[in-house]
Scaffold this motif. Structure first.
Motif, PDB file in Angstrom:
ATOM      1  N   ALA A   1       0.996  -1.024   0.223  1.00  0.00           N
ATOM      2  CA  ALA A   1      -0.097   0.131  -0.103  1.00  0.00           C
ATOM      3  C   ALA A   1       0.754   1.292   0.001  1.00  0.00           C
ATOM      4  O   ALA A   1       1.261   1.831  -1.066  1.00  0.00           O
ATOM      5  N   THR A   2       1.406   1.440   1.207  1.00  0.00           N
ATOM      6  CA  THR A   2       2.133   2.822   1.149  1.00  0.00           C
ATOM      7  C   THR A   2       3.567   2.410   1.066  1.00  0.00           C
ATOM      8  O   THR A   2       4.488   3.428   0.702  1.00  0.00           O
TER       9      THR A   2
ATOM     10  N   LEU B   1      -1.817  -2.185  -4.387  1.00  0.00           N
ATOM     11  CA  LEU B   1      -2.926  -0.901  -4.383  1.00  0.00           C
ATOM     12  C   LEU B   1      -2.127  -0.023  -5.137  1.00  0.00           C
ATOM     13  O   LEU B   1      -1.562   0.974  -4.601  1.00  0.00           O
TER      14      LEU B   1
ATOM     15  N   ASP C   1      -2.912   2.771  -6.551  1.00  0.00           N
ATOM     16  CA  ASP C   1      -2.988   4.476  -6.584  1.00  0.00           C
ATOM     17  C   ASP C   1      -2.438   4.650  -5.205  1.00  0.00           C
ATOM     18  O   ASP C   1      -2.647   5.908  -4.946  1.00  0.00           O
ATOM     19  N   LEU C   2      -1.919   3.998  -4.522  1.00  0.00           N
ATOM     20  CA  LEU C   2      -1.185   4.252  -3.216  1.00  0.00           C
ATOM     21  C   LEU C   2       0.255   4.311  -3.631  1.00  0.00           C
ATOM     22  O   LEU C   2       0.854   3.700  -4.465  1.00  0.00           O
TER      23      LEU C   2
ATOM     24  N   PRO D   1      -7.409  -0.725  -7.002  1.00  0.00           N
ATOM     25  CA  PRO D   1      -7.159   0.651  -6.604  1.00  0.00           C
ATOM     26  C   PRO D   1      -7.275   0.516  -5.003  1.00  0.00           C
ATOM     27  O   PRO D   1      -8.025  -0.351  -4.525  1.00  0.00           O
ATOM     28  N   GLY D   2      -6.575   1.633  -4.277  1.00  0.00           N
ATOM     29  CA  GLY D   2      -6.614   1.603  -2.977  1.00  0.00           C
ATOM     30  C   GLY D   2      -7.537   2.323  -2.209  1.00  0.00           C
ATOM     31  O   GLY D   2      -7.599   2.570  -0.896  1.00  0.00           O
ATOM     32  N   HIS D   3      -8.563   2.753  -2.923  1.00  0.00           N
ATOM     33  CA  HIS D   3      -9.501   3.695  -2.146  1.00  0.00           C
ATOM     34  C   HIS D   3     -10.734   3.127  -2.012  1.00  0.00           C
ATOM     35  O   HIS D   3     -10.969   2.042  -2.327  1.00  0.00           O
TER      36      HIS D   3
END
Length: 69
Positions: free
Chosen positions: A16-17, A44, A46-47, A67-69
């Protein structure tokens, strides 16, 4: 028990991040090893995690992109 200059592949379920992956890489390097790359089940996309690792020169592969949202 990492040997000096031993190549280590880090496998994780999710990127993720990138904080956990970056910390794992630091532990390998502090122990004298070399990170051969990362494999994740899920990225993810988009992170910023994958971009962070690639900007530091690490190879990364993921099996699934979400996508991560």
């Amino acid at each position: 028990s990492i040997q000096s200059k031993e190549k280590i592949l880090i496998i994780d379920d999710l990127i993720a991040t990138g904080g956990t992956a970056e910390a794992a890489a630091k532990l390998v390097e502090i122990s004298g090893g070399k990170v051969a790359g990362f494999i994740f089940v899920i990225n993810l996309f988009d992170l910023p995690g994958e971009k962070l690792l690639k900007s530091k020169g690490y190879l990364t592969e993921s099996l699934i992109e979400f996508p991560g949202h």
